[in-house]
Design a protein around this motif. Sequence first.
Motif, PDB file in Angstrom:
ATOM      1  N   LYS A 461       0.831  -1.425   0.049  1.00 58.86           N
ATOM      2  CA  LYS A 461       0.009   0.126  -0.112  1.00 58.86           C
ATOM      3  C   LYS A 461       0.740   1.214  -0.060  1.00 58.86           C
ATOM      4  N   LYS A 462       1.874   1.226   0.824  1.00 60.12           N
ATOM      5  CA  LYS A 462       2.890   2.131   0.783  1.00 60.12           C
ATOM      6  C   LYS A 462       3.613   2.491  -0.679  1.00 60.12           C
ATOM      7  N   THR A 463       3.875   1.574  -1.318  1.00 59.08           N
ATOM      8  CA  THR A 463       4.585   1.656  -2.488  1.00 59.08           C
ATOM      9  C   THR A 463       3.489   2.164  -3.758  1.00 59.08           C
ATOM     10  N   LEU A 464       2.231   1.864  -3.769  1.00 62.36           N
ATOM     11  CA  LEU A 464       1.370   2.016  -4.449  1.00 62.36           C
ATOM     12  C   LEU A 464       1.075   3.567  -4.167  1.00 62.36           C
ATOM     13  N   LYS A 465       0.963   4.180  -3.215  1.00 61.05           N
ATOM     14  CA  LYS A 465       0.580   5.443  -2.762  1.00 61.05           C
ATOM     15  C   LYS A 465       1.764   6.325  -3.206  1.00 61.05           C
ATOM     16  N   GLU A 466       3.042   6.097  -3.063  1.00 62.60           N
ATOM     17  CA  GLU A 466       4.106   6.622  -3.697  1.00 62.60           C
ATOM     18  C   GLU A 466       4.406   6.862  -5.131  1.00 62.60           C
ATOM     19  N   LEU A 467       3.687   5.799  -5.612  1.00 63.84           N
ATOM     20  CA  LEU A 467       3.603   5.975  -7.176  1.00 63.84           C
ATOM     21  C   LEU A 467       2.212   6.358  -7.773  1.00 63.84           C
ATOM     22  N   ASN A 468       1.352   6.890  -6.664  1.00 60.69           N
ATOM     23  CA  ASN A 468      -0.019   7.361  -7.297  1.00 60.69           C
ATOM     24  C   ASN A 468      -0.728   6.106  -7.956  1.00 60.69           C
ATOM     25  N   LEU A 469      -0.545   5.038  -7.413  1.00 60.76           N
ATOM     26  CA  LEU A 469      -1.267   3.974  -7.871  1.00 60.76           C
ATOM     27  C   LEU A 469      -2.507   3.273  -6.922  1.00 60.76           C
ATOM     28  N   GLU A 470      -2.843   4.140  -6.148  1.00 67.09           N
ATOM     29  CA  GLU A 470      -3.592   3.398  -5.284  1.00 67.09           C
ATOM     30  C   GLU A 470      -4.996   2.932  -5.540  1.00 67.09           C
ATOM     31  N   ASN A 471      -5.596   3.614  -6.641  1.00 63.76           N
ATOM     32  CA  ASN A 471      -6.947   3.403  -7.099  1.00 63.76           C
ATOM     33  C   ASN A 471      -6.721   2.772  -8.519  1.00 63.76           C
ATOM     34  N   ALA A 472      -5.822   1.993  -8.935  1.00 63.64           N
ATOM     35  CA  ALA A 472      -5.458   1.608 -10.315  1.00 63.64           C
ATOM     36  C   ALA A 472      -6.464   0.307 -10.324  1.00 63.64           C
ATOM     37  N   GLU A 473      -7.079   0.236 -11.409  1.00 61.87           N
ATOM     38  CA  GLU A 473      -8.209  -0.854 -11.558  1.00 61.87           C
ATOM     39  C   GLU A 473      -7.279  -2.077 -11.702  1.00 61.87           C
TER      40      GLU A 473
END
Length: 490
Positions: A461-473
């Motif tokens: 989750k931290k990695t996705l947030k850093e990459l702005n991918l939190e809501n990526a389908e």
Amino acid sequence: MKIYFSDFFEVNPSILEEFGAFNISLINDLPLFIDPFLLFGSKKTEYQELHENILKYLTFLKTKAENGINDFAEVKSWYLFPEVKQNWFGYSKVGNGGSGLGPKFGKAFSSSIHIVFDDLGKEQVTQSSHLEKAGLFEIGVGKDNISDFTTNLIKEFLLEYTQEFTKKHIDKKHIKTINVNKVYFDYELERWMPKEYELPYLFGDFALLTPRDILTKDDNWINSNDLRGDFTRICGSIPNDQLRHEIFNYFKKSLPKPPKNKKNTQKEISLAIHNTIKQFPEIIKYYVKQKEENKVGAKNISKQKVQEVESIFIEQLGKFVELLMDKSDFYEISPESSYEESLKRINYLKTVIEDNDGYRLFYVNHQPIKREEDLQIIYRLTWFASDFDVNREPNNGRGPVDYAISKGSKDKTLIEFKLASNSKLKQNLAKQVEVYEKANATKKSIKAILYFDASEYNKVKKTLKELNLENAENIVLIDAGRKISASNVK
């Protein structure tokens, strides 16, 4: 649903087990291979004879090399072999087709065989010589080469073993007479000869059975990792005190002096070990001697590894497929695009894993799977019943992606399966699939990430947030952690 040899050829799995054969998958290679040490260490006369035949061929090759091989045609004839893909074992990236033993292997082995097997037939330290020694020298021969070479050198035995089972237990409608190339070596003609067999036939090729008790996973019993990892103890066991002193003295001098109050790094130690073994190849003989003295250990460890593969890829996977059939529309053919179909199937997998006890597939002896290669094979074996073209790890110029799912040349979706514990996960999410998309001429990709506990989940989750991918389908997180039984939930 058909996945295994027993399914396609309509044989009860218990008959294969009684015969001693491994029930191979005919969908994708499984991560097993033949270990020649298990032939040497066996009490079975037929296995010991196979090992002697391997040494006989090595003796032939060494004699030819010492006399000088000037024509590459000889290397091609004696060293080059296709992978025996019909046994459905190994390291292949797509289906069951590997690269086999090509010119690079032939040149490397033919030019160094007299060094690697300097005491062939005249062993003093060890009981015998071993093909695996070629993988202990820095000559460009790896464990996959050892595996392919071994399988080719005992191919006649495997064909006869399979033919015996076929005649006894397989319906004639599944049998075909095949003239197989490079079955046995004629030492008078100095060439490999073909032979005819009655074999199980499917998908335009024959299938080959292998006894379970000569198989292993990961590494040969004799391998470079053990040699280097147990370096100090191996050298300390050398009875010649002068040689032992010279080895340890050379090793100490090979180590750079560390900074004050610091120790040598593991990289520095590994390099010093590597240089010492090159300077004193006698170390390899004493390492092999210790391995020879533990034949029982080799047998027990290989048996455990084969049981683990059977547990994951046959027993547990079979139950997992049943869950997919019972709990979802996973195996229903859909007219949707490759992206929609791929995303739907991955979400089906997620539901079954998280909510229907599918997580059990990813545990062996109460420990979670930690190899992405195993995860990818599992995915391939669950996807087989589809009208989509499924390519496992297709390599189109920039490195292999886990899967490319396509329906026609213009409808393609790339799928990456990753473990949350992967140290390069962030790098992969940021760059890797983008590169693959360009190489495969597609804009569609999906990443499925498997995690086993809260710490791994938080990391992702931290990695996705850093990459702005939190809501990526197209990024699907799958919780494979152990679940509390509904009856125990308060």
